[in-house]
Design a protein around this motif. Structure first.
Motif, PDB file in Angstrom:
ATOM      1  N   TYR A  48       0.832  -1.205   0.000  1.00 36.00           N
ATOM      2  CA  TYR A  48       0.000   0.000   0.000  1.00 36.00           C
ATOM      3  C   TYR A  48       0.871   1.261   0.000  1.00 36.00           C
ATOM      4  CZ  TYR A  48      -3.303   3.526   1.620  1.00 36.00           C
ATOM      5  OH  TYR A  48      -4.072   4.653   1.736  1.00 36.00           O
ATOM      6  N   LEU A  49       1.887   1.279   0.863  1.00 36.86           N
ATOM      7  CA  LEU A  49       2.778   2.444   0.929  1.00 36.86           C
ATOM      8  C   LEU A  49       3.528   2.644  -0.381  1.00 36.86           C
ATOM      9  CD1 LEU A  49       4.136   1.970   4.549  1.00 36.86           C
ATOM     10  CD2 LEU A  49       2.469   3.674   3.756  1.00 36.86           C
ATOM     11  N   LEU A  50       3.949   1.550  -1.000  1.00 39.74           N
ATOM     12  CA  LEU A  50       4.599   1.645  -2.311  1.00 39.74           C
ATOM     13  C   LEU A  50       3.634   2.239  -3.333  1.00 39.74           C
ATOM     14  CD1 LEU A  50       6.935   1.098  -4.271  1.00 39.74           C
ATOM     15  CD2 LEU A  50       6.031  -1.231  -4.529  1.00 39.74           C
ATOM     16  N   GLY A  51       2.384   1.807  -3.294  1.00 38.18           N
ATOM     17  CA  GLY A  51       1.383   2.351  -4.206  1.00 38.18           C
ATOM     18  C   GLY A  51       1.150   3.837  -3.989  1.00 38.18           C
ATOM     19  N   LEU A  52       1.110   4.245  -2.728  1.00 40.91           N
ATOM     20  CA  LEU A  52       0.962   5.674  -2.436  1.00 40.91           C
ATOM     21  C   LEU A  52       2.147   6.461  -2.994  1.00 40.91           C
ATOM     22  CD1 LEU A  52      -0.309   5.726   1.262  1.00 40.91           C
ATOM     23  CD2 LEU A  52      -1.614   6.272  -0.798  1.00 40.91           C
ATOM     24  N   ALA A  53       3.344   5.948  -2.765  1.00 45.72           N
ATOM     25  CA  ALA A  53       4.544   6.631  -3.258  1.00 45.72           C
ATOM     26  C   ALA A  53       4.570   6.668  -4.782  1.00 45.72           C
ATOM     27  CB  ALA A  53       5.799   5.949  -2.721  1.00 45.72           C
ATOM     28  N   GLN A  54       4.173   5.584  -5.416  1.00 45.85           N
ATOM     29  CA  GLN A  54       4.122   5.558  -6.886  1.00 45.85           C
ATOM     30  C   GLN A  54       3.122   6.580  -7.401  1.00 45.85           C
ATOM     31  OE1 GLN A  54       6.023   4.079  -8.986  1.00 45.85           O
ATOM     32  NE2 GLN A  54       6.822   2.234  -8.069  1.00 45.85           N
ATOM     33  N   GLY A  55       1.961   6.602  -6.776  1.00 47.22           N
ATOM     34  CA  GLY A  55       0.920   7.544  -7.202  1.00 47.22           C
ATOM     35  C   GLY A  55       1.315   8.992  -6.985  1.00 47.22           C
ATOM     36  N   ALA A  56       2.073   9.250  -5.920  1.00 45.83           N
ATOM     37  CA  ALA A  56       2.521  10.614  -5.618  1.00 45.83           C
ATOM     38  C   ALA A  56       3.753  10.999  -6.427  1.00 45.83           C
ATOM     39  CB  ALA A  56       2.826  10.734  -4.127  1.00 45.83           C
ATOM     40  N   GLY A  57       4.348  10.010  -7.087  1.00 50.82           N
ATOM     41  CA  GLY A  57       5.548  10.284  -7.874  1.00 50.82           C
ATOM     42  C   GLY A  57       6.809  10.418  -7.024  1.00 50.82           C
ATOM     43  N   THR A  58       6.769   9.907  -5.783  1.00 52.19           N
ATOM     44  CA  THR A  58       7.924  10.031  -4.893  1.00 52.19           C
ATOM     45  C   THR A  58       8.729   8.743  -4.754  1.00 52.19           C
ATOM     46  OG1 THR A  58       6.595   9.506  -2.941  1.00 52.19           O
ATOM     47  CG2 THR A  58       6.806  11.840  -3.531  1.00 52.19           C
ATOM     48  N   ALA A  59       8.251   7.657  -5.345  1.00 52.92           N
ATOM     49  CA  ALA A  59       8.981   6.382  -5.248  1.00 52.92           C
ATOM     50  C   ALA A  59      10.168   6.408  -6.195  1.00 52.92           C
ATOM     51  CB  ALA A  59       8.065   5.221  -5.602  1.00 52.92           C
ATOM     52  N   PRO A  60      11.349   6.041  -5.699  1.00 52.64           N
ATOM     53  CA  PRO A  60      12.507   5.981  -6.596  1.00 52.64           C
ATOM     54  C   PRO A  60      12.329   4.841  -7.598  1.00 52.64           C
ATOM     55  CG  PRO A  60      13.101   5.158  -4.421  1.00 52.64           C
ATOM     56  CD  PRO A  60      11.690   5.683  -4.330  1.00 52.64           C
ATOM     57  N   PRO A  61      13.017   4.906  -8.724  1.00 56.69           N
ATOM     58  CA  PRO A  61      12.878   3.854  -9.737  1.00 56.69           C
ATOM     59  C   PRO A  61      13.206   2.457  -9.213  1.00 56.69           C
ATOM     60  CG  PRO A  61      14.133   5.706 -10.605  1.00 56.69           C
ATOM     61  CD  PRO A  61      13.921   5.967  -9.154  1.00 56.69           C
ATOM     62  N   ASP A  62      14.108   2.371  -8.249  1.00 58.68           N
ATOM     63  CA  ASP A  62      14.500   1.077  -7.704  1.00 58.68           C
ATOM     64  C   ASP A  62      13.815   0.786  -6.368  1.00 58.68           C
ATOM     65  OD1 ASP A  62      15.845   3.020  -6.248  1.00 58.68           O
ATOM     66  OD2 ASP A  62      17.698   1.863  -6.093  1.00 58.68           O
ATOM     67  N   ALA A  63      12.628   1.329  -6.177  1.00 57.71           N
ATOM     68  CA  ALA A  63      11.917   1.210  -4.895  1.00 57.71           C
ATOM     69  C   ALA A  63      11.723  -0.244  -4.482  1.00 57.71           C
ATOM     70  CB  ALA A  63      10.574   1.928  -4.967  1.00 57.71           C
ATOM     71  N   VAL A  64      11.289  -1.084  -5.393  1.00 60.11           N
ATOM     72  CA  VAL A  64      11.022  -2.483  -5.036  1.00 60.11           C
ATOM     73  C   VAL A  64      12.311  -3.165  -4.597  1.00 60.11           C
ATOM     74  CG1 VAL A  64      10.268  -4.737  -5.912  1.00 60.11           C
ATOM     75  CG2 VAL A  64       8.976  -2.692  -6.496  1.00 60.11           C
ATOM     76  N   GLU A  65      13.378  -2.958  -5.342  1.00 58.61           N
ATOM     77  CA  GLU A  65      14.653  -3.572  -4.982  1.00 58.61           C
ATOM     78  C   GLU A  65      15.129  -3.091  -3.617  1.00 58.61           C
ATOM     79  OE1 GLU A  65      14.074  -2.046  -7.899  1.00 58.61           O
ATOM     80  OE2 GLU A  65      14.204  -3.661  -9.368  1.00 58.61           O
ATOM     81  N   ARG A  66      14.956  -1.822  -3.339  1.00 61.98           N
ATOM     82  CA  ARG A  66      15.365  -1.270  -2.045  1.00 61.98           C
ATOM     83  C   ARG A  66      14.537  -1.845  -0.907  1.00 61.98           C
ATOM     84  NH1 ARG A  66      16.081   5.094  -3.296  1.00 61.98           N
ATOM     85  NH2 ARG A  66      16.349   5.155  -1.035  1.00 61.98           N
ATOM     86  N   LEU A  67      13.238  -1.991  -1.129  1.00 59.09           N
ATOM     87  CA  LEU A  67      12.374  -2.548  -0.093  1.00 59.09           C
ATOM     88  C   LEU A  67      12.682  -4.020   0.160  1.00 59.09           C
ATOM     89  CD1 LEU A  67       9.017  -0.827  -1.066  1.00 59.09           C
ATOM     90  CD2 LEU A  67      10.528  -0.242   0.859  1.00 59.09           C
ATOM     91  N   VAL A  68      12.940  -4.768  -0.896  1.00 58.69           N
ATOM     92  CA  VAL A  68      13.317  -6.181  -0.739  1.00 58.69           C
ATOM     93  C   VAL A  68      14.615  -6.285   0.055  1.00 58.69           C
ATOM     94  CG1 VAL A  68      14.112  -8.242  -1.979  1.00 58.69           C
ATOM     95  CG2 VAL A  68      12.063  -7.045  -2.749  1.00 58.69           C
ATOM     96  N   ALA A  69      15.578  -5.430  -0.254  1.00 64.25           N
ATOM     97  CA  ALA A  69      16.849  -5.440   0.483  1.00 64.25           C
ATOM     98  C   ALA A  69      16.629  -5.086   1.951  1.00 64.25           C
ATOM     99  CB  ALA A  69      17.841  -4.470  -0.159  1.00 64.25           C
ATOM    100  N   MET A  70      15.788  -4.103   2.211  1.00 70.61           N
ATOM    101  CA  MET A  70      15.488  -3.727   3.593  1.00 70.61           C
ATOM    102  C   MET A  70      14.856  -4.895   4.352  1.00 70.61           C
ATOM    103  SD  MET A  70      13.985   0.126   3.053  1.00 70.61           S
ATOM    104  CE  MET A  70      13.162   0.122   4.636  1.00 70.61           C
ATOM    105  N   ALA A  71      13.921  -5.577   3.714  1.00 72.10           N
ATOM    106  CA  ALA A  71      13.261  -6.718   4.360  1.00 72.10           C
ATOM    107  C   ALA A  71      14.252  -7.843   4.616  1.00 72.10           C
ATOM    108  CB  ALA A  71      12.099  -7.217   3.492  1.00 72.10           C
ATOM    109  N   GLY A  72      15.147  -8.075   3.673  1.00 70.98           N
ATOM    110  CA  GLY A  72      16.139  -9.131   3.835  1.00 70.98           C
ATOM    111  C   GLY A  72      17.148  -8.830   4.924  1.00 70.98           C
ATOM    112  N   ASP A  73      17.344  -7.560   5.208  1.00 69.49           N
ATOM    113  CA  ASP A  73      18.331  -7.126   6.192  1.00 69.49           C
ATOM    114  C   ASP A  73      17.659  -6.698   7.497  1.00 69.49           C
ATOM    115  OD1 ASP A  73      21.038  -6.816   6.701  1.00 69.49           O
ATOM    116  OD2 ASP A  73      21.030  -4.698   6.162  1.00 69.49           O
ATOM    117  N   TRP A  74      16.385  -6.989   7.640  1.00 75.26           N
ATOM    118  CA  TRP A  74      15.605  -6.493   8.763  1.00 75.26           C
ATOM    119  C   TRP A  74      16.148  -6.951  10.111  1.00 75.26           C
ATOM    120  CZ3 TRP A  74      12.742  -2.774  10.166  1.00 75.26           C
ATOM    121  CH2 TRP A  74      11.932  -2.867  11.298  1.00 75.26           C
TER     122      TRP A  74
END
Length: 85
Positions: A48-74
């Motif tokens: 949902y937060l990714l969708g909000l950021a995408q819709g607002a135009g604030t998500a970086p192009p590599d947002a998914v990769e960054r979020l996956v890395a964050m989850a893997g390093d949690w």
């Protein structure tokens, strides 16, 4: 058409989203990584937060990769954060 594809098509139509812009497999992979690396309830919230950021135009192009890395390093990130207290 399988149930997931049919549901996605119906939701896209209902919300006015171009189904060609939905990368279902990438989103499912993201939520899987978050659910397993962080917590199950974090998966839909992250999507949902990714969708909000995408819709607002604030998500970086590599947002998914960054979020996956964050989850893997949690676990490590949490230990470091808790160690700072």
């Amino acid at each position: 058409m399988n149930v997931l594809a049919e549901w996605t098509a119906l939701v896209c139509r209902e919300l006015g989203v171009d189904p060609e812009k939905v990368d279902r497999d990438v989103l499912l992979d993201l939520t899987k990584e978050v659910a397993h690396g962080v917590a199950r309830p974090a998966a839909p919230l992250t999507a949902y937060l990714l969708g909000l950021a995408q819709g607002a135009g604030t998500a970086p192009p590599d947002a998914v990769e960054r979020l996956v890395a964050m989850a893997g390093d949690w676990e490590r990130a949490t230990k470091e954060t808790l160690g700072d207290e």
